[in-house]
Design an enzyme around this catalytic site. Sequence first.
Site, short mmCIF file in Angstrom:
data_model
loop_
_atom_site.label_atom_id
_atom_site.label_comp_id
_atom_site.label_asym_id
_atom_site.label_seq_id
_atom_site.Cartn_x
_atom_site.Cartn_y
_atom_site.Cartn_z
N ASN A 9 -11.03 10.04 -7.25
CA ASN A 9 -9.97 9.21 -7.74
C ASN A 9 -10.48 7.91 -7.56
O ASN A 9 -10.60 7.41 -6.84
CB ASN A 9 -8.89 9.52 -6.83
CG ASN A 9 -7.72 8.54 -7.21
OD1 ASN A 9 -7.79 7.90 -8.34
ND2 ASN A 9 -6.73 8.26 -6.28
N TRP A 10 -10.81 7.36 -8.83
CA TRP A 10 -11.41 6.18 -8.97
C TRP A 10 -10.38 4.72 -8.81
O TRP A 10 -10.93 3.81 -8.37
CB TRP A 10 -12.19 5.74 -10.16
CG TRP A 10 -13.70 6.43 -10.31
CD1 TRP A 10 -14.20 7.17 -9.01
CD2 TRP A 10 -14.67 6.49 -11.11
NE1 TRP A 10 -15.42 7.48 -9.38
CE2 TRP A 10 -15.91 6.94 -10.54
CE3 TRP A 10 -14.70 5.82 -12.36
CZ2 TRP A 10 -16.83 7.35 -11.43
CZ3 TRP A 10 -16.05 5.88 -13.24
CH2 TRP A 10 -16.90 6.47 -12.63
N LYS A 11 -9.15 5.27 -8.88
CA LYS A 11 -8.04 4.05 -8.79
C LYS A 11 -8.51 3.22 -9.62
O LYS A 11 -9.02 3.32 -10.84
CB LYS A 11 -8.05 3.61 -7.41
CG LYS A 11 -7.76 4.87 -6.05
CD LYS A 11 -7.49 4.24 -4.93
CE LYS A 11 -7.51 5.66 -3.92
NZ LYS A 11 -6.88 5.26 -2.65
N HIS A 92 0.51 10.04 -6.98
CA HIS A 92 -0.29 9.54 -5.83
C HIS A 92 0.78 8.60 -4.97
O HIS A 92 1.40 7.78 -5.59
CB HIS A 92 -1.51 8.79 -6.59
CG HIS A 92 -2.34 8.41 -5.31
ND1 HIS A 92 -2.38 7.31 -4.66
CD2 HIS A 92 -3.74 9.02 -5.10
CE1 HIS A 92 -3.10 7.19 -3.73
NE2 HIS A 92 -4.25 8.31 -4.08
N GLU A 94 0.01 5.75 -3.67
CA GLU A 94 0.08 4.39 -4.19
C GLU A 94 1.22 4.17 -5.33
O GLU A 94 1.72 3.13 -5.22
CB GLU A 94 -1.33 4.11 -4.63
CG GLU A 94 -2.00 3.93 -3.31
CD GLU A 94 -3.50 3.99 -3.66
OE1 GLU A 94 -4.23 4.23 -4.65
OE2 GLU A 94 -4.46 4.16 -2.41
N GLU A 164 -2.33 14.37 0.94
CA GLU A 164 -2.96 13.08 1.27
C GLU A 164 -2.01 12.32 2.23
O GLU A 164 -1.18 11.74 1.74
CB GLU A 164 -3.25 12.21 0.13
CG GLU A 164 -4.22 12.85 -0.91
CD GLU A 164 -4.81 11.72 -1.92
OE1 GLU A 164 -6.10 11.78 -2.03
OE2 GLU A 164 -4.36 11.01 -2.26
N GLY A 170 -7.87 5.43 2.58
CA GLY A 170 -8.62 4.27 2.53
C GLY A 170 -8.57 3.73 4.15
O GLY A 170 -8.90 2.51 4.18
N SER A 210 -9.72 9.40 3.12
CA SER A 210 -11.03 9.05 3.92
C SER A 210 -12.18 9.99 3.98
O SER A 210 -12.75 10.21 5.12
CB SER A 210 -11.00 8.59 5.23
OG SER A 210 -9.92 7.33 5.28
N GLY A 231 -11.32 9.11 -2.90
CA GLY A 231 -11.15 7.72 -3.49
C GLY A 231 -12.41 7.02 -3.12
O GLY A 231 -13.42 6.82 -3.97
N GLY A 232 -12.53 6.14 -2.17
CA GLY A 232 -13.56 4.93 -1.84
C GLY A 232 -14.85 5.71 -2.21
O GLY A 232 -15.95 5.31 -2.70
P1 PGA Z 1 -9.76 7.44 -0.03
O1 PGA Z 1 -8.61 7.75 -1.01
O2 PGA Z 1 -10.78 8.68 -0.18
O3 PGA Z 1 -10.32 6.12 -0.20
O4 PGA Z 1 -9.15 7.33 1.35
C1 PGA Z 1 -8.05 8.89 -1.32
C2 PGA Z 1 -7.05 8.83 -2.37
O5 PGA Z 1 -6.35 7.93 -2.39
O6 PGA Z 1 -7.02 9.77 -3.25
#
Ligand code: PGA
Length: 250
Positions: A9-11, A92, A94, A164, A170, A210, A231-232
């Site tokens: 998930n590149w956001k 998500h 966010e 999640e 993150g 994470s 994500g990251g």
């Molecule tokens: P993260 O993000 O791996 O950077 O914790 C995961 C996500 O939000 O899907």
Amino acid sequence: MRKIMIAGNWKMNHTIKDTKDFFQHFFPEKGSAELVFCVPFTDLPILPQLVKGTDIHWGAENVYPEEKGAFTGEISPGMLTELGCSYVICGHSERRQILGESNAFISKKINAVFAAGMTPILCVGEGQKERQNNQTEEFLKEELDSSLKDLTAEQIGQLVIAYEPIWAIGSGQAATPEIAEGAIRFIRQTAEQYGGTEAADSMRILYGGSVKSANIESFLQEKNIDGALIGGASLHPAEMADIYKKACNI
Ligand code: PGA
């Protein structure tokens, strides 16, 4: 048998230039797990060319649940299928927190994604407060009830859910595999109530928060965890290739 899924998930990261650069340095070994990248809308037109000849699937990070019309700034499911998307992330945390998306709106998106022939990746997960107050299951149930109630058993079987926990996203503080497995077992039980045993058994449930190459194996060793939404770490080609390799060797 549920196929393991490793999904990035590149956001709001990676311009077209960055994306070209990423795939020039991304050399995953061929493996049995499914590999997916959910990327910004602007990257979607170039992905097919960049991953040509591989088994990589791609998807969007969001969608608007209408076919067309006066929805300035939004992207429809049909626009995504035209770009070869197989998956769409829905709900998500966010988007729930920053953009105020409600469970009811997310449920509409899930239905629209299925209707367009794609697969939703529904994100659910509690915050720090719910976890501390022992309200995790209650919170998850509310998110799940709203999305699962309108789906057929077949759709529930196809749906991908990503557990999640908000506090793990993150933060560098991933959930322990035991915590993730406990929540994911609960999600599967809830899915069973709506779709029956067969649907719940075939539904893939990922852990996200994470995840990196150093901890991916610990999650995949758990019985109910079928992959990860990342994500990251998914922004870095060598790290993502390493995660994928470890997932395939489980
Ligand atoms: P993260 O993000 O791996 O950077 O914790 C995961 C996500 O939000 O899907």
